[in-house]
Design a protein around this motif. Structure first.
Motif, PDB file in Angstrom:
ATOM      1  N   LEU A 157       0.842  -1.186   0.000  1.00 41.71           N
ATOM      2  CA  LEU A 157       0.000   0.000   0.000  1.00 41.71           C
ATOM      3  C   LEU A 157       0.881   1.242   0.000  1.00 41.71           C
ATOM      4  O   LEU A 157       1.663   1.458   0.929  1.00 41.71           O
ATOM      5  CB  LEU A 157      -0.924  -0.007   1.214  1.00 41.71           C
ATOM      6  CG  LEU A 157      -1.770  -1.269   1.377  1.00 41.71           C
ATOM      7  CD1 LEU A 157      -2.610  -1.177   2.630  1.00 41.71           C
ATOM      8  CD2 LEU A 157      -2.631  -1.519   0.155  1.00 41.71           C
ATOM      9  N   ILE A 158       0.758   2.059  -1.036  1.00 39.74           N
ATOM     10  CA  ILE A 158       1.597   3.239  -1.213  1.00 39.74           C
ATOM     11  C   ILE A 158       0.797   4.493  -0.869  1.00 39.74           C
ATOM     12  O   ILE A 158      -0.276   4.720  -1.421  1.00 39.74           O
ATOM     13  CB  ILE A 158       2.102   3.344  -2.668  1.00 39.74           C
ATOM     14  CG1 ILE A 158       2.895   2.103  -3.040  1.00 39.74           C
ATOM     15  CG2 ILE A 158       2.924   4.613  -2.863  1.00 39.74           C
ATOM     16  CD1 ILE A 158       3.225   2.007  -4.516  1.00 39.74           C
ATOM     17  N   PHE A 159       1.338   5.287   0.051  1.00 43.10           N
ATOM     18  CA  PHE A 159       0.768   6.578   0.427  1.00 43.10           C
ATOM     19  C   PHE A 159       1.694   7.632  -0.167  1.00 43.10           C
ATOM     20  O   PHE A 159       2.832   7.773   0.254  1.00 43.10           O
ATOM     21  CB  PHE A 159       0.732   6.734   1.951  1.00 43.10           C
ATOM     22  CG  PHE A 159      -0.154   5.739   2.627  1.00 43.10           C
ATOM     23  CD1 PHE A 159      -1.389   6.117   3.108  1.00 43.10           C
ATOM     24  CD2 PHE A 159       0.253   4.423   2.789  1.00 43.10           C
ATOM     25  CE1 PHE A 159      -2.204   5.207   3.740  1.00 43.10           C
ATOM     26  CE2 PHE A 159      -0.557   3.498   3.420  1.00 43.10           C
ATOM     27  CZ  PHE A 159      -1.800   3.893   3.890  1.00 43.10           C
ATOM     28  N   ARG A 160       1.214   8.358  -1.152  1.00 46.51           N
ATOM     29  CA  ARG A 160       2.074   9.306  -1.853  1.00 46.51           C
ATOM     30  C   ARG A 160       1.443  10.697  -1.870  1.00 46.51           C
ATOM     31  O   ARG A 160       0.282  10.851  -2.254  1.00 46.51           O
ATOM     32  CB  ARG A 160       2.319   8.820  -3.280  1.00 46.51           C
ATOM     33  CG  ARG A 160       3.294   9.670  -4.047  1.00 46.51           C
ATOM     34  CD  ARG A 160       3.550   9.126  -5.426  1.00 46.51           C
ATOM     35  NE  ARG A 160       2.337   9.223  -6.219  1.00 46.51           N
ATOM     36  CZ  ARG A 160       2.040   8.413  -7.232  1.00 46.51           C
ATOM     37  NH1 ARG A 160       2.855   7.450  -7.572  1.00 46.51           N
ATOM     38  NH2 ARG A 160       0.928   8.572  -7.907  1.00 46.51           N
ATOM     39  N   ARG A 161       2.201  11.700  -1.462  1.00 44.90           N
ATOM     40  CA  ARG A 161       1.735  13.076  -1.537  1.00 44.90           C
ATOM     41  C   ARG A 161       2.009  13.594  -2.940  1.00 44.90           C
ATOM     42  O   ARG A 161       3.148  13.587  -3.413  1.00 44.90           O
ATOM     43  CB  ARG A 161       2.432  13.960  -0.516  1.00 44.90           C
ATOM     44  CG  ARG A 161       1.897  15.384  -0.511  1.00 44.90           C
ATOM     45  CD  ARG A 161       2.358  16.202   0.669  1.00 44.90           C
ATOM     46  NE  ARG A 161       3.685  15.897   1.113  1.00 44.90           N
ATOM     47  CZ  ARG A 161       4.745  16.647   0.849  1.00 44.90           C
ATOM     48  NH1 ARG A 161       4.631  17.732   0.131  1.00 44.90           N
ATOM     49  NH2 ARG A 161       5.932  16.307   1.317  1.00 44.90           N
ATOM     50  N   GLU A 162       0.989  14.043  -3.631  1.00 45.18           N
ATOM     51  CA  GLU A 162       1.111  14.548  -4.991  1.00 45.18           C
ATOM     52  C   GLU A 162       1.568  15.996  -4.969  1.00 45.18           C
ATOM     53  O   GLU A 162       1.544  16.651  -3.926  1.00 45.18           O
ATOM     54  CB  GLU A 162      -0.233  14.417  -5.728  1.00 45.18           C
ATOM     55  CG  GLU A 162      -0.804  13.015  -5.744  1.00 45.18           C
ATOM     56  CD  GLU A 162       0.037  11.989  -6.493  1.00 45.18           C
ATOM     57  OE1 GLU A 162       0.953  12.379  -7.249  1.00 45.18           O
ATOM     58  OE2 GLU A 162      -0.219  10.792  -6.324  1.00 45.18           O
ATOM     59  N   THR A 163       1.954  16.536  -6.120  1.00 45.27           N
ATOM     60  CA  THR A 163       2.450  17.908  -6.189  1.00 45.27           C
ATOM     61  C   THR A 163       1.392  18.940  -5.805  1.00 45.27           C
ATOM     62  O   THR A 163       1.730  20.032  -5.368  1.00 45.27           O
ATOM     63  CB  THR A 163       2.984  18.229  -7.602  1.00 45.27           C
ATOM     64  OG1 THR A 163       1.943  17.987  -8.550  1.00 45.27           O
ATOM     65  CG2 THR A 163       4.201  17.383  -7.919  1.00 45.27           C
ATOM     66  N   ASN A 164       0.110  18.598  -5.931  1.00 46.98           N
ATOM     67  CA  ASN A 164      -0.948  19.536  -5.546  1.00 46.98           C
ATOM     68  C   ASN A 164      -1.347  19.395  -4.080  1.00 46.98           C
ATOM     69  O   ASN A 164      -2.266  20.049  -3.613  1.00 46.98           O
ATOM     70  CB  ASN A 164      -2.177  19.370  -6.446  1.00 46.98           C
ATOM     71  CG  ASN A 164      -2.865  18.030  -6.263  1.00 46.98           C
ATOM     72  OD1 ASN A 164      -2.434  17.189  -5.476  1.00 46.98           O
ATOM     73  ND2 ASN A 164      -3.943  17.832  -7.001  1.00 46.98           N
ATOM     74  N   GLY A 165      -0.663  18.511  -3.330  1.00 44.77           N
ATOM     75  CA  GLY A 165      -0.952  18.341  -1.911  1.00 44.77           C
ATOM     76  C   GLY A 165      -1.872  17.180  -1.598  1.00 44.77           C
ATOM     77  O   GLY A 165      -1.993  16.776  -0.448  1.00 44.77           O
ATOM     78  N   ASP A 166      -2.559  16.631  -2.597  1.00 47.58           N
ATOM     79  CA  ASP A 166      -3.435  15.480  -2.369  1.00 47.58           C
ATOM     80  C   ASP A 166      -2.605  14.257  -2.002  1.00 47.58           C
ATOM     81  O   ASP A 166      -1.433  14.158  -2.355  1.00 47.58           O
ATOM     82  CB  ASP A 166      -4.237  15.128  -3.629  1.00 47.58           C
ATOM     83  CG  ASP A 166      -5.284  16.171  -3.981  1.00 47.58           C
ATOM     84  OD1 ASP A 166      -5.495  17.106  -3.191  1.00 47.58           O
ATOM     85  OD2 ASP A 166      -5.882  16.043  -5.071  1.00 47.58           O
ATOM     86  N   VAL A 167      -3.224  13.320  -1.301  1.00 44.12           N
ATOM     87  CA  VAL A 167      -2.577  12.044  -1.005  1.00 44.12           C
ATOM     88  C   VAL A 167      -3.291  10.957  -1.781  1.00 44.12           C
ATOM     89  O   VAL A 167      -4.520  10.847  -1.740  1.00 44.12           O
ATOM     90  CB  VAL A 167      -2.606  11.716   0.502  1.00 44.12           C
ATOM     91  CG1 VAL A 167      -2.092  10.316   0.759  1.00 44.12           C
ATOM     92  CG2 VAL A 167      -1.766  12.726   1.263  1.00 44.12           C
ATOM     93  N   THR A 168      -2.531  10.181  -2.518  1.00 51.01           N
ATOM     94  CA  THR A 168      -3.066   9.060  -3.273  1.00 51.01           C
ATOM     95  C   THR A 168      -2.658   7.776  -2.557  1.00 51.01           C
ATOM     96  O   THR A 168      -1.496   7.632  -2.167  1.00 51.01           O
ATOM     97  CB  THR A 168      -2.487   9.037  -4.705  1.00 51.01           C
ATOM     98  OG1 THR A 168      -2.791  10.281  -5.333  1.00 51.01           O
ATOM     99  CG2 THR A 168      -3.054   7.894  -5.520  1.00 51.01           C
ATOM    100  N   ILE A 169      -3.608   6.858  -2.390  1.00 42.21           N
ATOM    101  CA  ILE A 169      -3.312   5.560  -1.789  1.00 42.21           C
ATOM    102  C   ILE A 169      -3.556   4.502  -2.853  1.00 42.21           C
ATOM    103  O   ILE A 169      -4.655   4.393  -3.390  1.00 42.21           O
ATOM    104  CB  ILE A 169      -4.184   5.290  -0.548  1.00 42.21           C
ATOM    105  CG1 ILE A 169      -4.016   6.421   0.463  1.00 42.21           C
ATOM    106  CG2 ILE A 169      -3.815   3.941   0.071  1.00 42.21           C
ATOM    107  CD1 ILE A 169      -4.980   6.344   1.630  1.00 42.21           C
TER     108      ILE A 169
END
Length: 188
Positions: A157-169
Motif C-alpha cells: 500500500l503506497i501513500f504518496r503526496r502529490e504535487t498539488n498536496g493530495d494524497v493518493t493511496i
C-alpha cells in the motif's frame, strides 16, 4: 472510489490526518476475527512462525531488501481500518491493523481459479520508499493456516503526496498490478 486527502504539513503527518492514530499502540481491538500469523516478518519470510518480538534490526534489514528505508517514528500508523480495492472486476476487501511500523492485514476475495471465496493474511511493514510511504506486504498465507498461498501476490500500500498536496493511496502488489485503495478507520 479514489480516496483523496489534503496534506497541510507533509508526509510525516499522513497518519495524523488520514488515520487519527491513538496515542497508545497497545490497542485491544484487532481486525482479524481469529488468530493471525506472527508479526515478525523475518520469521514469516522463512516460514518460521516462532514469536521473537519486533526486532528493529530485523525490520530494517527486511525493509532494505525492498530498496526502502525505515520510516520516521512520526510516520508510524496505529489503529484498525476497513480497506478495499478492485482489480479486473474482482473486489478485494478486508481489515488492516497497524501497531506503529508493523501490522497485519486480512483480505477476502473471490478466487476464480478455485471458484470460491478465499481469505489471505499477510504481515505489513511500514517503510519509506521512492514511491512514497509504503506498507510492504509479506508472506501471504491462507487465513487460519500456516500455508503459503500458492498464487496470491503480496500487497504493498503506497501513500504518496502529490504535487498539488493530495494524497493518493494505491495498492501495488508484488506482480506489479495497481489499484486505487479505499480506506476507513474503524477504531484506534
Amino acid at each position: 472510489m479514489l480516496f483523496t486527502v489534503f496534506i497541510i504539513n507533509g508526509c510525516a503527518i499522513i497518519d495524523k490526518i488520514i488515520f487519527s492514530p491513538s496515542p497508545s499502540p497497545t490497542d485491544s481491538a484487532s481486525p482479524p476475527p481469529q488468530e493471525s500469523p506472527s508479526l515478525n516478518p523475518e520469521n514469516a519470510e522463512n516460514g518460521n512462525n516462532a514469536e521473537n518480538g519486533n526486532n528493529d534490526e530485523q525490520l530494517d534489514r527486511l525493509v532494505r531488501t525492498r530498496q526502502c528505508f525505515p520510516p520516521n517514528q512520526t510516520e508510524y500508523i496505529y489503529g484498525n481500518y476497513k480497506i478495499g480495492w478492485t482489480i479486473s472486476g474482482s473486489r478485494y476487501e478486508g481489515l488492516l491493523n497497524m501497531e506503529g511500523r508493523i501490522g497485519k492485514m486480512r483480505i477476502q476475495y473471490f478466487n476464480e481459479e478455485t471458484n470460491k471465496a478465499e481469505t489471505v493474511d499477510q504481515i505489513m511493514v511500514l517503510a519509506s520508499c521512492t514511491k512514497g510511504l509504503v506498507m510492504l506486504g509479506f508472506n501471504p498465507i491462507l487465513a487460519d493456516t500456516n500455508q503459503k498461498h500458492p498464487t496470491y501476490a503480496a500487497d504493498n500500500l503506497i501513500f504518496r503526496r502529490e504535487t498539488n498536496g493530495d494524497v493518493t493511496i494505491m495498492n501495488y502488489d508484488d506482480r506489479g498490478v495497481t489499484a486505487p485503495v479505499e480506506i476507513e478507520q474503524v477504531s484506534n
